[in-house]
Design an enzyme around this catalytic site. Structure first.
Site, PDB file in Angstrom:
ATOM      1  N   CYS A   1      -3.846   6.133   0.147  1.00 12.75           N
ATOM      2  CA  CYS A   1      -3.356   4.850  -0.341  1.00 12.75           C
ATOM      3  C   CYS A   1      -2.971   4.876  -1.820  1.00 12.75           C
ATOM      4  O   CYS A   1      -2.566   3.858  -2.380  1.00 12.75           O
ATOM      5  CB  CYS A   1      -4.394   3.760  -0.092  1.00 12.75           C
ATOM      6  SG  CYS A   1      -4.840   3.623   1.648  1.00 12.75           S
TER       7      CYS A   1
ATOM      8  N   CYS B   1       0.870  -1.185   0.000  1.00  6.10           N
ATOM      9  CA  CYS B   1       0.000   0.000   0.000  1.00  6.10           C
ATOM     10  C   CYS B   1       0.899   1.225   0.000  1.00  6.10           C
ATOM     11  O   CYS B   1       2.072   1.138   0.359  1.00  6.10           O
ATOM     12  CB  CYS B   1      -0.891   0.004   1.242  1.00  6.10           C
ATOM     13  SG  CYS B   1      -2.215   1.238   1.148  1.00  6.10           S
TER      14      CYS B   1
ATOM     15  N   LYS C   1     -11.820  -7.435   6.141  1.00  9.19           N
ATOM     16  CA  LYS C   1     -11.240  -6.568   7.163  1.00  9.19           C
ATOM     17  C   LYS C   1     -12.160  -5.402   7.449  1.00  9.19           C
ATOM     18  O   LYS C   1     -12.630  -4.797   6.485  1.00  9.19           O
ATOM     19  CB  LYS C   1      -9.905  -6.064   6.626  1.00  9.19           C
ATOM     20  CG  LYS C   1      -9.192  -5.100   7.518  1.00  9.19           C
ATOM     21  CD  LYS C   1      -7.930  -4.655   6.871  1.00  9.19           C
ATOM     22  CE  LYS C   1      -7.434  -3.428   7.584  1.00  9.19           C
ATOM     23  NZ  LYS C   1      -6.429  -2.745   6.857  1.00  9.19           N
TER      24      LYS C   1
ATOM     25  N   ARG D   1     -10.994   7.734   3.539  1.00 11.80           N
ATOM     26  CA  ARG D   1     -10.758   6.674   2.554  1.00 11.80           C
ATOM     27  C   ARG D   1     -12.058   6.109   1.980  1.00 11.80           C
ATOM     28  O   ARG D   1     -12.057   5.034   1.397  1.00 11.80           O
ATOM     29  CB  ARG D   1      -9.958   5.532   3.199  1.00 11.80           C
ATOM     30  CG  ARG D   1      -8.646   5.933   3.816  1.00 11.80           C
ATOM     31  CD  ARG D   1      -7.654   4.781   3.769  1.00 11.80           C
ATOM     32  NE  ARG D   1      -6.619   4.821   4.773  1.00 11.80           N
ATOM     33  CZ  ARG D   1      -5.592   5.663   4.799  1.00 11.80           C
ATOM     34  NH1 ARG D   1      -5.500   6.599   3.872  1.00 11.80           N
ATOM     35  NH2 ARG D   1      -4.679   5.592   5.744  1.00 11.80           N
TER      36      ARG D   1
ATOM     37  N   LYS E   1     -12.383  -4.664   2.114  1.00 13.02           N
ATOM     38  CA  LYS E   1     -11.829  -3.837   3.186  1.00 13.02           C
ATOM     39  C   LYS E   1     -12.740  -2.637   3.378  1.00 13.02           C
ATOM     40  O   LYS E   1     -12.935  -1.834   2.457  1.00 13.02           O
ATOM     41  CB  LYS E   1     -10.426  -3.393   2.798  1.00 13.02           C
ATOM     42  CG  LYS E   1      -9.818  -2.440   3.810  1.00 13.02           C
ATOM     43  CD  LYS E   1      -8.366  -2.180   3.488  1.00 13.02           C
ATOM     44  CE  LYS E   1      -7.799  -1.133   4.415  1.00 13.02           C
ATOM     45  NZ  LYS E   1      -6.391  -0.862   4.111  1.00 13.02           N
TER      46      LYS E   1
END
Ligand code: PBG
Length: 326
Positions: A129, A119, A247, A216, A194
């Site tokens: 990211c 990342c 995640k 994000r 994620k």
């Protein structure tokens, strides 16, 4: 008197309960996340993650040896670089911090599986990211940089690379770069589902990777969605992911279950920093029995269908399981 049921008969003793247990948690399921930083002899505690440290390569190797001695099969590495810039260029440097760490570990502990997180957020000055164009993350411009980073990890000796950026198309680009570099055998464990979660707080403090502006949500997933998670996972599998990850873990056990039952591929679940910190903080106050909670939480992740659990509790759980298990 109510006649004894099978269930009651089979619960009678600890040995019998162990015999008929449906879910098993083993040290074989665990991956231990570690943070590596420049310097020598550094073991800098991370305040919001008691028992975790930013370690220089020499100390990191010692920590890895301890993990291996406890039977933990693998570690995942996160780099804290000396310098950051707009494109995160230190992330693919041959002598970058993760690259040095991988070499040192593989040289001394060849049996320990080394996974690297791929990342840009730990290496970019803005903490996103991907690279920024016109105030937003530019997906396509980020892909070659991620591929370069993954290739440099493989060249250093990584066994698996784990892209956590959530850019579209990165698994295919990374696979292509690895194959092109002669690393057909290096597997990809993609952070496929994620979520844009508040549970990453302590990690961002540890890695200094909180975004400088915005958040994000443009690239990580929206917590209410599960069909979307399955679409994300499907794409990553089609692009070549060998293991898919969900995640965080605890607030997304249903997602783990769905991913496992839908695709049948090995599934990893990341028991993230905030999940760890909640338990540690409550245990410090004497509000929870930490050992029992750790077993219960890790078992729940296994029961949901995860084959691999990335957890900051890895050493603690390994010690517990070594004593005969829950
Ligand atoms: C990097 C990355 C993050 C985590 C793993 N890889 C942070 C983030 O997305 O902000 C979080 C892990 C944890 O909280 O334990 N993108």
């Amino acid at each position: 008197m109510f006649p004894a049921t099978r269930m009651r008969r089979l619960r009678r003793s600890q040995t019998l309960r162990r015999l008929v247990r449906e879910t098993r948690l083993s040290v074989d399921n665990l991956v231990y996340p570690l943070f590596v930083c420049p310097g020598r002899g550094v073991r800098d505690p991370i305040d919001s993650m008691p028992g975790n440290f930013r370690m220089s390569v020499d100390r990191l190797v010692e920590e890895c040896r301890e993990a291996l001695d406890l039977g933990i099969p693998g570690v995942i590495l996160f780099g804290i670089p000396e310098a950051k810039d707009a494109t995160g260029s230190t992330s693919w440097a041959e002598k970058g911090i993760v690259q040095q760490a991988v070499r040192a570990i593989k040289e001394r502990l060849p049996d320990l599986l080394v996974i690297t997180d791929v990342c840009l957020c730990e290496y970019t000055s803005h903490g996103h990211c991907g690279v920024i164009r016109d105030g937003a993350v530019d997906n396509d411009a980020t892909l070659p940089l991620l591929a370069r980073q993954a290739l440099s990890h493989a060249q250093a000796g990584a066994d698996l690379v784990a892209p956590s950026d959530m850019m579209d198309g990165r698994v295919a680009r990374i696979r292509e770069a690895l194959d092109g570099g002669g690393f057909q055998e290096v597997a990809i464990m993609s952070y496929a589902a994620k979520y844009a979660s508040a549970f990453y707080g302590p990690f961002r403090e540890a890695a200094g990777s909180a975004p400088e502006f915005g958040d994000r949500r443009g690239y990580q997933m929206d917590p209410p969605n599960v069909a979307e998670a399955l679409r994300e996972v499907r794409l990553d599998i089609e692009e070549g992911a060998d293991i898919v990850m969900v995640k965080p873990a605890l607030a997304y056990l249903d997602v783990i279950y769905r991913v496992k039952t839908t695709f049948g591929l090995p599934v990893a679940a990341y028991n993230v920093s905030g999940e760890f910190a909640c338990i540690k903080a409550a245990a410090e106050r004497g509000w929870l029995d930490e050992q029992r909670i750790v077993e219960e939480v890790l078992l729940s992740i296994r029961r949901a269908g995860a084959d691999i659990i990335l957890t900051y509790f890895a050493k603690q759980a390994a010690r517990l399981l070594g004593r005969g298990g829950p």
